[in-house]
Design a protein around this motif. Sequence first.
Motif, PDB file in Angstrom:
ATOM      1  N   SER A  73      12.547 -13.889  40.677  1.00  0.00           N
ATOM      2  CA  SER A  73      12.085 -15.076  40.866  1.00  0.00           C
ATOM      3  C   SER A  73      11.612 -16.355  40.829  1.00  0.00           C
ATOM      4  O   SER A  73      11.317 -17.217  41.256  1.00  0.00           O
ATOM      5  CB  SER A  73      13.360 -15.827  41.792  1.00  0.00           C
ATOM      6  N   HIS A  75       9.776 -16.415  43.935  1.00  0.00           N
ATOM      7  CA  HIS A  75       9.746 -17.338  45.343  1.00  0.00           C
ATOM      8  C   HIS A  75       8.773 -16.275  46.209  1.00  0.00           C
ATOM      9  O   HIS A  75       8.906 -15.228  45.612  1.00  0.00           O
ATOM     10  CB  HIS A  75      10.941 -17.372  45.890  1.00  0.00           C
ATOM     11  N   ARG A  77       8.571 -13.948  48.869  1.00  0.00           N
ATOM     12  CA  ARG A  77       9.264 -13.583  50.168  1.00  0.00           C
ATOM     13  C   ARG A  77       7.769 -13.373  51.107  1.00  0.00           C
ATOM     14  O   ARG A  77       8.248 -12.794  52.309  1.00  0.00           O
ATOM     15  CB  ARG A  77       9.553 -12.367  49.218  1.00  0.00           C
TER      16      ARG A  77
END
Length: 213
Positions: A73, A75, A77
């Motif tokens: 997605s 993002h 991590r």
Amino acid sequence: MWTLVLVVSVGIVLWVTSCVVDGRDAEMTAFIKAGEEECFFETIEKGSTLQFEFEVTRGGGEKAIDYRIFSPSDHVRDQGKRLSTGHFDIGNVQQAGEWKFCFSNPFTVYRKAVYILLIIDGEADMDEWDDAQDEIQADESAKSILESAKVINSNLRSVIYEMHQNKGNEIRDRELSEQLNFEVMAYTVVEIFFSLFLAGAQVFFIRSLFDDL
């Protein structure tokens, strides 16, 4: 009863083998140029386990690198700045898709060599045991075999991980040896030219003394 135990034993052996085979790993040495960023992609399924490690094995000045890990997605991590080594793992990946691993080298003028290790273990497929679950739980021999198989599977994964760790150490030591060998050779060449220059200067100086006579 013994037929069930035999079937369960063979099935568990095949399950342990498939668990090890289903896991996959990727290792490489990436060269990150000064001021640039390199990204690598890996497709990971939901329910898998992920282990990611890196180590800067070569590079002038500070042996460090920046890194970021992106989920499917997009993002972030995990991330870090000016690190010589790094480790990141997820026991149960929840987002299936293409993960992105990026390295950047913004704070130096030297190219960096980075050893990268990525280990992915797929989710164990136990659907074939659903029909015989009651019999396995009821039979002590089958339960004992299943527990032993789980221990063997865990030990095999540990062995594979240690093998990759040893290989990473071997690559790091080889890179260090090659770098030291290059430095020694460069120093030797410079020393030889300097010695020849001094010898030539001495000959010229001595000849100039005789010429004055």
